[in-house]
Structure formats: structure tokens, C-alpha cells
Motif scaffolding. Structure first.
Motif, PDB file in Angstrom:
ATOM      1  N   ALA A  67      -2.366  -6.342   8.419  1.00 36.55           N
ATOM      2  CA  ALA A  67      -3.165  -5.277   7.787  1.00 36.55           C
ATOM      3  C   ALA A  67      -4.228  -5.351   6.982  1.00 36.55           C
ATOM      4  CB  ALA A  67      -2.135  -4.088   7.149  1.00 36.55           C
ATOM      5  N   LYS A  68      -3.911  -6.491   5.917  1.00 38.23           N
ATOM      6  CA  LYS A  68      -5.054  -6.717   4.926  1.00 38.23           C
ATOM      7  C   LYS A  68      -6.196  -7.474   5.643  1.00 38.23           C
ATOM      8  CE  LYS A  68      -4.383  -8.444   1.085  1.00 38.23           C
ATOM      9  NZ  LYS A  68      -3.827  -9.280   0.058  1.00 38.23           N
ATOM     10  N   ARG A  69      -5.909  -8.229   6.726  1.00 41.50           N
ATOM     11  CA  ARG A  69      -6.899  -9.003   7.509  1.00 41.50           C
ATOM     12  C   ARG A  69      -7.692  -8.061   8.100  1.00 41.50           C
ATOM     13  NH1 ARG A  69      -3.697 -12.493   9.089  1.00 41.50           N
ATOM     14  NH2 ARG A  69      -3.429 -11.750  11.309  1.00 41.50           N
ATOM     15  N   GLN A  70      -7.297  -7.103   9.032  1.00 42.57           N
ATOM     16  CA  GLN A  70      -7.886  -6.263   9.760  1.00 42.57           C
ATOM     17  C   GLN A  70      -8.199  -5.036   9.168  1.00 42.57           C
ATOM     18  OE1 GLN A  70      -8.603  -7.638  12.712  1.00 42.57           O
ATOM     19  NE2 GLN A  70      -6.856  -8.304  13.810  1.00 42.57           N
ATOM     20  N   GLY A  71      -7.916  -4.606   8.040  1.00 40.51           N
ATOM     21  CA  GLY A  71      -8.407  -3.412   7.459  1.00 40.51           C
ATOM     22  C   GLY A  71      -7.348  -2.026   7.851  1.00 40.51           C
ATOM     23  N   TYR A  72      -6.166  -2.391   8.166  1.00 43.01           N
ATOM     24  CA  TYR A  72      -5.427  -1.334   8.447  1.00 43.01           C
ATOM     25  C   TYR A  72      -4.966  -0.665   7.303  1.00 43.01           C
ATOM     26  CZ  TYR A  72      -5.145  -3.829  13.162  1.00 43.01           C
ATOM     27  OH  TYR A  72      -5.507  -4.215  14.412  1.00 43.01           O
ATOM     28  N   ARG A  73      -4.647   0.501   7.568  1.00 38.24           N
ATOM     29  CA  ARG A  73      -3.776   1.388   6.533  1.00 38.24           C
ATOM     30  C   ARG A  73      -2.288   1.492   7.292  1.00 38.24           C
ATOM     31  NH1 ARG A  73      -5.203   7.497   5.953  1.00 38.24           N
ATOM     32  NH2 ARG A  73      -3.719   7.248   4.175  1.00 38.24           N
ATOM     33  N   VAL A  74      -1.480   1.111   6.418  1.00 34.61           N
ATOM     34  CA  VAL A  74       0.132   0.988   6.950  1.00 34.61           C
ATOM     35  C   VAL A  74       0.993   1.387   5.943  1.00 34.61           C
ATOM     36  CG1 VAL A  74       0.226  -1.657   5.881  1.00 34.61           C
ATOM     37  CG2 VAL A  74       1.630  -0.837   7.856  1.00 34.61           C
ATOM     38  N   PRO A  82       0.691  -1.421  -0.168  1.00 31.63           N
ATOM     39  CA  PRO A  82       0.118   0.078   0.019  1.00 31.63           C
ATOM     40  C   PRO A  82       0.897   1.244   0.095  1.00 31.63           C
ATOM     41  CG  PRO A  82      -0.288  -1.291   2.127  1.00 31.63           C
ATOM     42  CD  PRO A  82       0.354  -2.237   1.149  1.00 31.63           C
ATOM     43  N   CYS A  83       1.683   1.258   0.877  1.00 32.15           N
ATOM     44  CA  CYS A  83       2.742   2.514   0.855  1.00 32.15           C
ATOM     45  C   CYS A  83       4.206   2.061   1.311  1.00 32.15           C
ATOM     46  CB  CYS A  83       1.889   3.594   1.530  1.00 32.15           C
ATOM     47  SG  CYS A  83       2.693   5.348   1.227  1.00 32.15           S
ATOM     48  N   VAL A  84       5.150   2.834   1.120  1.00 32.79           N
ATOM     49  CA  VAL A  84       6.484   2.568   1.640  1.00 32.79           C
ATOM     50  C   VAL A  84       7.327   3.931   1.750  1.00 32.79           C
ATOM     51  CG1 VAL A  84       7.398   2.228  -0.832  1.00 32.79           C
ATOM     52  CG2 VAL A  84       8.536   1.213   1.033  1.00 32.79           C
ATOM     53  N   LYS A 114     -11.371   8.704  14.856  1.00 29.87           N
ATOM     54  CA  LYS A 114     -10.144   9.078  14.242  1.00 29.87           C
ATOM     55  C   LYS A 114      -9.578   8.011  13.494  1.00 29.87           C
ATOM     56  CE  LYS A 114      -9.427  13.680  14.443  1.00 29.87           C
ATOM     57  NZ  LYS A 114      -9.243  14.505  13.595  1.00 29.87           N
ATOM     58  N   GLU A 115      -9.301   8.267  12.160  1.00 28.96           N
ATOM     59  CA  GLU A 115      -8.539   7.030  11.197  1.00 28.96           C
ATOM     60  C   GLU A 115      -7.361   6.963  11.761  1.00 28.96           C
ATOM     61  OE1 GLU A 115      -7.598   5.752   6.653  1.00 28.96           O
ATOM     62  OE2 GLU A 115      -8.665   7.558   7.150  1.00 28.96           O
ATOM     63  N   ILE A 116      -6.847   5.795  11.773  1.00 26.33           N
ATOM     64  CA  ILE A 116      -5.252   5.588  12.299  1.00 26.33           C
ATOM     65  C   ILE A 116      -4.392   5.041  11.269  1.00 26.33           C
ATOM     66  CG2 ILE A 116      -3.684   4.235  13.846  1.00 26.33           C
ATOM     67  CD1 ILE A 116      -5.576   5.998  15.325  1.00 26.33           C
ATOM     68  N   LEU A 117      -3.610   5.637  10.624  1.00 31.07           N
ATOM     69  CA  LEU A 117      -2.519   4.914   9.840  1.00 31.07           C
ATOM     70  C   LEU A 117      -1.062   4.691  10.766  1.00 31.07           C
ATOM     71  CD1 LEU A 117      -0.872   4.864   7.323  1.00 31.07           C
ATOM     72  CD2 LEU A 117      -0.314   7.220   7.264  1.00 31.07           C
ATOM     73  N   ILE A 118      -0.773   3.634  10.181  1.00 28.33           N
ATOM     74  CA  ILE A 118       0.269   3.229  10.892  1.00 28.33           C
ATOM     75  C   ILE A 118       1.323   3.650   9.918  1.00 28.33           C
ATOM     76  CG2 ILE A 118       1.960   0.938  11.190  1.00 28.33           C
ATOM     77  CD1 ILE A 118      -0.575  -0.630  12.058  1.00 28.33           C
ATOM     78  N   PHE A 136      -6.216  12.860  10.285  1.00 24.63           N
ATOM     79  CA  PHE A 136      -6.207  11.398  10.779  1.00 24.63           C
ATOM     80  C   PHE A 136      -4.787  11.177  11.608  1.00 24.63           C
ATOM     81  CE2 PHE A 136      -4.464  11.500   6.636  1.00 24.63           C
ATOM     82  CZ  PHE A 136      -3.185  10.527   6.756  1.00 24.63           C
ATOM     83  N   VAL A 137      -4.713  10.206  12.414  1.00 28.30           N
ATOM     84  CA  VAL A 137      -3.594  10.121  13.382  1.00 28.30           C
ATOM     85  C   VAL A 137      -2.568   9.220  12.652  1.00 28.30           C
ATOM     86  CG1 VAL A 137      -2.870   9.198  15.382  1.00 28.30           C
ATOM     87  CG2 VAL A 137      -4.861  10.565  15.555  1.00 28.30           C
ATOM     88  N   THR A 138      -1.401   9.587  12.574  1.00 30.66           N
ATOM     89  CA  THR A 138      -0.313   8.767  11.899  1.00 30.66           C
ATOM     90  C   THR A 138       0.765   8.170  13.083  1.00 30.66           C
ATOM     91  OG1 THR A 138      -0.445   9.838   9.738  1.00 30.66           O
ATOM     92  CG2 THR A 138       1.756   8.616  10.337  1.00 30.66           C
TER      93      THR A 138
END
Length: 541
Positions: A268-275, A44-46, A231-235, A194-196
Motif C-alpha cells: 500500500a505504501k509503495r503503490q500509494g493505496y488507501r488501506v 493508516p486505519c484499522v 473513482k478513488e479506491i479504498l481497500i 469513493f469505492v470501498t
């Protein structure tokens, strides 16, 4: 075949076989779980920093060539959908246009620090880039760990966030920091969309082992979701280093890096996290502030520019294991050849016990010298680092080359003064001087590492590969004869006590779960005992 030759040849073959078997076993690739990415699916992102070897953000006038960023983005576009940057200076103002060219989106970073003028330039440029590239810039990350570094107060940061948010709307705005600093500054949520959070299991105050890293990330992410409802959480950063020193149970290695990546991405995929994964490419410049481990968080090797692992496929922790075997066999030949040369004129031949002592040097030296060669470029930084680690490695080779001849010639260890006091040379034999010199060099090598690990350990490596060969070389003579103690004095006494303290303190300070620390502690204790045998009681008449 004469009996005087049969035993050493048998021992040499056995030792060589053990070394070959050991490295064949250690070289076996480590199996990975199934790939968390479907065929053709990308990360998703790096995180992306553009600096290659010889470049760093601390170079005042550095401007990264546009073609360099273009090459990197072309490579990253094959494996990721998004890149997170950390600043807009040093050529990174070209990043949005290049990201568009390669079909990437961005989390655009604006660097904040103690320099108000630099902050102003970063903010003005970052705001402009977000306004001009809303199709590419999916969020603006205003500040990275500025609270962790203590370079701004929460109130100052909140004011900056509020101002940027108003200027770049509707592009979302966030701030990125270690999760604990978000817990301490919950009021900042009013100024972000959102919170990173950063969750780096290796760097936690209580480090987390690689096999527990995934569950740890899950636990902390859930904790943050409960702390910031709505609040959305981004790892914003999570990852694992592929090389460097252990911290408690947290071991950097290629297989551990790959395993953590598999676990976190699957989670992340299983839990629907943004990472967002840290990081795209190794960053050699980080080694100056974070040690060896700091430069090896990338998914792509800094030198080869090749991925360190393939998703779902086994990973080698020691890709040079075949070379290690070859070096090990050469070390065995060197040790036994040295012993044959040293024992040629010995009346009555070389006793069997001496051959076993030589075999011990060949075993420990042969098993570790190849790995020591592989570790040299990883653990050596700059001229001073290469000089220091090169000297330690040279002492290891010298120990394997010299001490077997000393043993086979019938000589034991001798005090430092036999080699370091020129007045003693006329009355001392060549083997005695050689033994004393190797002992002095071994003490200096292990002692210098011990000093660092006691007084400044956080970013210091455990160079156990060359030190094992060194300690084995000077301890082996004690297996077969007493040391020559005539002339031992204060230097041996001080070194003995210093190594004794370090050998106990370092493993306890690092915790006994850190096997690198335990290994080093054992080496320090063995050398301390060896020095005690040398200086305990002066030989009489």
C-alpha cells in the motif's frame, strides 16, 4: 541393567529426544520482512468493533461502557491514525468524541440490514454524528456487505446512499462490500464519493495462500481501478487470521498473519493505496457464525489485549512449544510406565516388538498432546464445545495411558461388544475390555469429526492433534498381533465404511493442498483399516 529393561529405556529416551527436537524446531520463530512502517509511523486505519469476550452485537440490550471504548482507543492511538467502525448503536455513538480525545480520525460506519426500524435509527444517528464531528469523521461508510448478505437490493441501497450523501456533505460517503459485489453493481458509483472494497484472500472462493496474499490484493485492487476509472479506491478490509482451519493452501497462523500484514502494508505504501486493516482486536463472538477462524483476525489478542506480533521481528507459531515438550515427555513416561505395569505378570516378559508398538504410541501421543492442550481454548466454544473437545482430549490421554498396558499384557484389540455388552464381561479379561472400550471411544471421536467435515465443513476445525494420539493408540496393537474378532458385528462394519469414505472424501473436497485435511483423511483411513482388521473375519474355535 537387565535386557528386559534396557530396550524400553532406550526407546523411551529416543522418543523423548525426538519429541523435544520436533517442538524445538517447530518453535523456532519465523523471520519477517523489514517493517513497512518507519519509526513512529502508524497504520493508516484499522477496523474496530468494541465487543470483548461475552459481548456480541446480537445482545439486544447491550450497551458498551464508554470507558471500554476509551481504553481501546487509547491503545489503538499508539499504532493507528484512524479507526473504521461498523455501526453507531450499542454505545458506539460515543466513538467520535473519544476518537477526538485520542487524536484519531474515523471512517464512521452505519449498519444496514433487513430491519427497517433499526436502519432508520442507524441512519439518523450516523448522519447526526457526521454533521456534528466533521473534524473527526473523514468518511461515512453506509452499509457493510449488505449486498453480499442479500439483505437489500442495489436499488434500495442506491436510494439510501443518495439520501445520506446529501445530508452529510461535504463529508464523503461510500459503501463497503467484497470486491466481486462492486463488479456486479457498478451503478452504485453514482451515489458514492469513493469505492470501498474488501479483499480477504483467505475467504476467496478460491483461497489464496499467505505468501501470495499480497500480490493477490495488488491484482484485485488494480482490477477495480480499471473497472472504476476516475473513482478513488479504498481497500476497506484486508487481513489474515492467526488461528483456525485451513482452506486449501490458506493456513491461519501467527506468522502467516504477520507476513500478510507486512506484505499488504508495504504494498500500500509503495503503490500509494488507501488501506484499512481488519481488525484491531480479536472478536470472540464471530466464532459462533464463522468457527474458530472468525474470532482470530485481530492484531491484538482478545484475552491478553497484547499485540500478536511486532513489526519486522520474528513471530512464533507455537509460543507454547516448551510446554509441548514437557507434556510430551510426561506422555512418554506415562506410556512406558503403563507398559511396565501391564507386562509385569506376562510369562516370558514383554517381547521386543511390543516395546516398539508402545514407543509408537508414546511418540505420536507425546508429540501431539501438548498441542492439543493449546488448541482446546482456541477450538472450544461454549459449554458444548468444551465438553465435546474435552471428551476427545480425554480419549487421547486414555489411549496413551491404557493401550501400552494392553499391548504389554499380550492383549490385542477387541470388538466394541466386549466392552459395551455386559453379558460378555464375566468371560472377558480386564485388558480386553479396556482395549474394546478405547476402540469404541476412538471410533466415536474420529467418527463425529468426520461427520461434520463431510456434511458441514466450511467452519469446522480439523482437531488433528488429539485425534493423532487416539488413532496411534488403537492402531499400534495391530503392529504386533491379530485382533480378537469374536463378537465383531454391524457397528464395526458401518464405522469402517464410514471412515473409509470420509478419509477419501474430506481431502479431495478440501483439495490435496490442504495438509490439515490430508492429515485428518490419513487418520480416518488408518482407523478404518484397524476396524477392518477387527471385524473382517470372526475367529474360529
Amino acid at each position: 541393567m537387565p535386557s528386559s529393561v534396557r530396550l524400553p529405556l532406550v526407546l523411551a529416551c529416543v522418543v523423548a529426544g525426538v519429541i523435544a527436537g520436533l517442538w524445538t524446531w517447530l518453535g523456532t520463530p519465523v523471520a519477517m520482512p523489514p517493517s513497512p512502517l518507519a519509526a513512529g509511523e502508524k497504520l493508516p486505519c484499522v477496523s474496530y468493533a468494541p465487543f470483548r469476550d461475552g459481548q456480541s452485537p446480537f445482545q439486544k440490550d447491550l450497551a458498551i461502557p464508554e470507558v471500554q471504548i476509551d481504553e481501546d482507543f487509547a491503545s489503538l492511538a499508539k499504532v493507528a491514525s484512524c479507526v473504521r467502525t461498523y455501526a453507531v448503536e450499542k454505545g458506539l455513538d460515543k466513538a467520535p468524541a473519544l476518537a477526538r480525545k485520542h487524536g484519531l480520525t474515523m471512517l464512521l460506519g452505519i449498519w444496514l440490514g433487513p430491519d427497517a426500524d433499526r436502519n432508520r435509527i442507524e441512519l439518523d444517528t450516523g448522519v447526526r454524528l457526521a454533521q456534528e464531528n466533521p473534524d473527526v469523521v473523514k468518511a461515512v461508510v453506509v452499509g457493510n456487505e449488505v449486498l453480499l448478505r442479500g439483505e437489500m437490493s442495489a436499488a434500495e441501497l442506491a436510494s439510501v446512499l443518495s439520501r445520506v450523501k446529501a445530508q452529510v456533505a461535504p463529508v464523503p460517503v461510500t459503501y463497503a462490500d467484497v470486491w466481486e459485489f462492486w463488479e456486479r453493481n457498478k451503478g452504485l458509483t453514482e451515489n458514492v464519493d469513493f469505492v470501498t472494497i474488501h479483499i480477504l484472500p483467505y475467504w476467496e472462493d478460491l483461497p489464496v495462500a499467505a505468501d501470495e496474499a499480497g500480490p493477490h490484493v495488488d491484482e484485485i485492487r488494480q482490477r477495480m481501478a480499471e473497472a472504476f476509472p476516475g473513482k478513488e479506491i479504498l481497500i476497506g478490509e484486508t487481513g489474515w487470521p492467526s488461528a483456525g482451519r485451513m482452506r486449501e493452501e490458506a493456513l491461519p497462523s501467527p506468522s502467516n498473519q504477520a507476513r500478510v500484514m507486512h506484505d499488504v502494508v508495504a504494498l500500500a505504501k509503495r503503490q500509494g493505496y488507501r488501506v484499512n486493516v481488519i481488525e484491531a482486536f480479536d472478536q470472540p463472538w464471530k466464532r459462533r457464525s464463522e468457527g474458530t477462524v472468525g474470532g482470530h483476525w485481530g492484531l491484538v489478542d482478545a484475552s491478553s489485549r497484547m499485540p500478536k506480533f511486532a513489526w519486522g521481528e520474528p513471530v512464533e507459531d507455537f509460543p507454547g512449544w516448551r510446554m509441548h515438550i514437557a507434556v510430551g515427555i510426561a506422555a512418554v513416561a506415562l506410556a512406558f510406565g503403563s507398559a511396565f505395569a501391564g507386562g509385569r505378570r506376562r510369562e516370558g516378559g514383554v517381547p521386543n516388538g511390543d516395546w516398539f508398538a508402545v514407543a509408537a504410541i508414546a511418540l505420536f501421543g507425546g508429540a501431539t498432546l501438548g498441542a492439543a492442550i493449546s488448541a482446546l481454548p482456541l477450538e472450544s466454544l461454549g459449554l458444548v464445545g468444551w465438553l465435546r473437545n474435552g471428551l476427545i482430549f480425554s480419549v487421547a490421554v486414555a489411549g496413551v495411558a491404557v493401550m501400552p498396558a494392553v499391548i504389554a499384557g499380550g492383549q490385542g484389540l477387541a470388538p466394541f461388544s466386549v466392552a459395551l455388552d455386559a453379558r460378555r464381561w464375566p468371560a472377558s479379561s480386564g485388558p480386553a475390555i479396556a482395549a474394546a472400550l478405547i476402540l469404541a471411544l476412538a471410533t466415536a471421536a474420529v467418527g463425529s469429526v468426520a461427520f461434520e467435515l463431510v456434511f458441514d465443513p466450511r467452519y469446522k476445525d480439523f482437531p488433528v492433534w488429539p485425534l493423532t494420539a487416539i488413532v496411534a493408540a488403537v492402531a499400534a496393537p495391530m503392529l504386533v498381533r491379530r485382533a480378537d474378532r469374536d463378537g465383531a458385528g454391524l457397528a464395526e462394519l458401518i464405522a469402517m465404511w464410514g471412515l473409509l469414505v470420509a478419509g477419501i472424501y474430506v481431502p479431495l473436497n478440501e483439495t490435496l493442498s490442504n495438509w490439515q485435511a490430508a492429515w485428518f483423511g490419513t487418520l480416518a483411513l488408518v482407523l478404518s483399516f484397524t476396524l477392518w482388521r477387527v471385524q473382517a473375519v470372526q475367529r474360529k474355535g
